[in-house]
Design a protein around this motif. Structure first.
Motif, PDB file in Angstrom:
ATOM      1  N   VAL A  28       3.355  -6.874   3.494  1.00 51.47           N
ATOM      2  CA  VAL A  28       1.939  -6.929   3.135  1.00 51.47           C
ATOM      3  C   VAL A  28       1.126  -7.665   4.206  1.00 51.47           C
ATOM      4  CG1 VAL A  28       0.296  -7.867   1.458  1.00 51.47           C
ATOM      5  CG2 VAL A  28       2.369  -6.716   0.660  1.00 51.47           C
ATOM      6  N   ASP A  29       1.644  -8.773   4.702  1.00 57.76           N
ATOM      7  CA  ASP A  29       0.882  -9.631   5.620  1.00 57.76           C
ATOM      8  C   ASP A  29       0.921  -9.183   7.083  1.00 57.76           C
ATOM      9  OD1 ASP A  29       0.305 -11.201   3.409  1.00 57.76           O
ATOM     10  OD2 ASP A  29       1.842 -12.706   3.874  1.00 57.76           O
ATOM     11  N   HIS A  30       1.990  -8.483   7.490  1.00 60.94           N
ATOM     12  CA  HIS A  30       2.163  -8.196   8.914  1.00 60.94           C
ATOM     13  C   HIS A  30       2.357  -6.719   9.248  1.00 60.94           C
ATOM     14  CE1 HIS A  30       2.457 -12.487   9.655  1.00 60.94           C
ATOM     15  NE2 HIS A  30       3.352 -12.554   8.680  1.00 60.94           N
ATOM     16  N   TYR A  76       4.114   1.656   4.326  1.00 61.39           N
ATOM     17  CA  TYR A  76       5.201   1.122   3.512  1.00 61.39           C
ATOM     18  C   TYR A  76       4.907   1.341   2.036  1.00 61.39           C
ATOM     19  CZ  TYR A  76       2.116  -2.846   2.572  1.00 61.39           C
ATOM     20  OH  TYR A  76       1.068  -3.622   2.178  1.00 61.39           O
ATOM     21  N   THR A  77       5.971   1.382   1.271  1.00 58.83           N
ATOM     22  CA  THR A  77       5.915   1.355  -0.183  1.00 58.83           C
ATOM     23  C   THR A  77       7.029   0.438  -0.638  1.00 58.83           C
ATOM     24  OG1 THR A  77       5.135   3.653  -0.283  1.00 58.83           O
ATOM     25  CG2 THR A  77       6.020   2.700  -2.331  1.00 58.83           C
ATOM     26  N   ILE A  78       6.705  -0.494  -1.511  1.00 62.11           N
ATOM     27  CA  ILE A  78       7.699  -1.386  -2.084  1.00 62.11           C
ATOM     28  C   ILE A  78       7.874  -0.971  -3.538  1.00 62.11           C
ATOM     29  CG2 ILE A  78       8.253  -3.771  -2.678  1.00 62.11           C
ATOM     30  CD1 ILE A  78       6.305  -4.553  -0.323  1.00 62.11           C
ATOM     31  N   GLU A 100       3.439   0.898 -12.568  1.00 59.79           N
ATOM     32  CA  GLU A 100       2.345  -0.077 -12.624  1.00 59.79           C
ATOM     33  C   GLU A 100       2.354  -0.860 -11.327  1.00 59.79           C
ATOM     34  OE1 GLU A 100       1.744  -2.702 -15.968  1.00 59.79           O
ATOM     35  OE2 GLU A 100       2.596  -1.225 -17.348  1.00 59.79           O
ATOM     36  N   GLU A 101       1.174  -1.157 -10.816  1.00 62.17           N
ATOM     37  CA  GLU A 101       1.076  -2.060  -9.671  1.00 62.17           C
ATOM     38  C   GLU A 101       1.136  -3.468 -10.241  1.00 62.17           C
ATOM     39  OE1 GLU A 101      -1.643  -1.236  -6.373  1.00 62.17           O
ATOM     40  OE2 GLU A 101      -2.068   0.669  -7.382  1.00 62.17           O
ATOM     41  N   LEU A 147       1.134   4.620  -0.685  1.00 55.90           N
ATOM     42  CA  LEU A 147       1.087   4.040   0.650  1.00 55.90           C
ATOM     43  C   LEU A 147       0.503   2.633   0.611  1.00 55.90           C
ATOM     44  CD1 LEU A 147      -0.095   7.113   2.739  1.00 55.90           C
ATOM     45  CD2 LEU A 147       2.229   6.224   2.487  1.00 55.90           C
ATOM     46  N   GLN A 148       1.205   1.709   1.263  1.00 55.09           N
ATOM     47  CA  GLN A 148       0.827   0.306   1.342  1.00 55.09           C
ATOM     48  C   GLN A 148       0.598  -0.303  -0.037  1.00 55.09           C
ATOM     49  OE1 GLN A 148      -2.322   0.501   4.311  1.00 55.09           O
ATOM     50  NE2 GLN A 148      -0.833  -0.179   5.832  1.00 55.09           N
ATOM     51  N   LYS A 149       1.511   0.043  -0.942  1.00 52.18           N
ATOM     52  CA  LYS A 149       1.437  -0.433  -2.326  1.00 52.18           C
ATOM     53  C   LYS A 149       2.766  -1.035  -2.743  1.00 52.18           C
ATOM     54  CE  LYS A 149      -2.604   1.493  -3.375  1.00 52.18           C
ATOM     55  NZ  LYS A 149      -3.751   0.841  -3.858  1.00 52.18           N
TER      56      LYS A 149
END
Length: 120
Positions: free
Chosen positions: A51-53, A59-61, A80-81, A111-113
């Motif tokens: 998330v920070d870098h 990315y997807t986590i 759910e986020e 994406l980026q979630k």
């Protein structure tokens, strides 16, 4: 990833990676303090790094509930986020998680979630 021109990553962590209001009791009272607290801390570190870098990467986590063996459930995968899916069961078959991950890659979704997944 940057040096190889790869920009898509889907990684798995776990529900309860970080403390959250309303987390299931078993995460806060059993898993975190007695079983996998250090592992969850390491997962949280990876999440924070992405998330920070890694805002330039896709990315997807994915935070699944407890992984269980067995065939695909055939049930709808709820998302759910959040740290967990409200009202979801404590386990999810690995086959369902694999399908969700492949869908994320193929459809370029989430994406980026950071997304929790589970079955109800």
């Amino acid at each position: 990833m940057r040096t190889s021109n790869t920009n898509r990553i889907v990684c798995l962590t776990s529900i309860g990676t970080e403390k959250a209001a309303g987390s299931p009791w078993y995460v806060e009272w059993i898993f975190r303090p007695l079983l996998i607290g250090n592992i969850l801390s390491n997962m949280a570190e990876m999440e924070h790094y992405l998330v920070d870098h890694c805002s330039d990467l896709s990315y997807t986590i994915v935070r699944p509930a407890g992984l269980v063996d067995g065939p695909k459930s055939g049930k709808e995968i709820h998302t759910e986020e959040n740290q967990y899916v409200t009202g979801a069961s404590i386990g999810i078959p690995r086959a369902d998680v694999g399908k969700f991950v492949m869908d994320c890659v193929q459809k370029q979704s989430w994406l980026q979630k950071i997304v929790a997944i589970g079955l109800k």
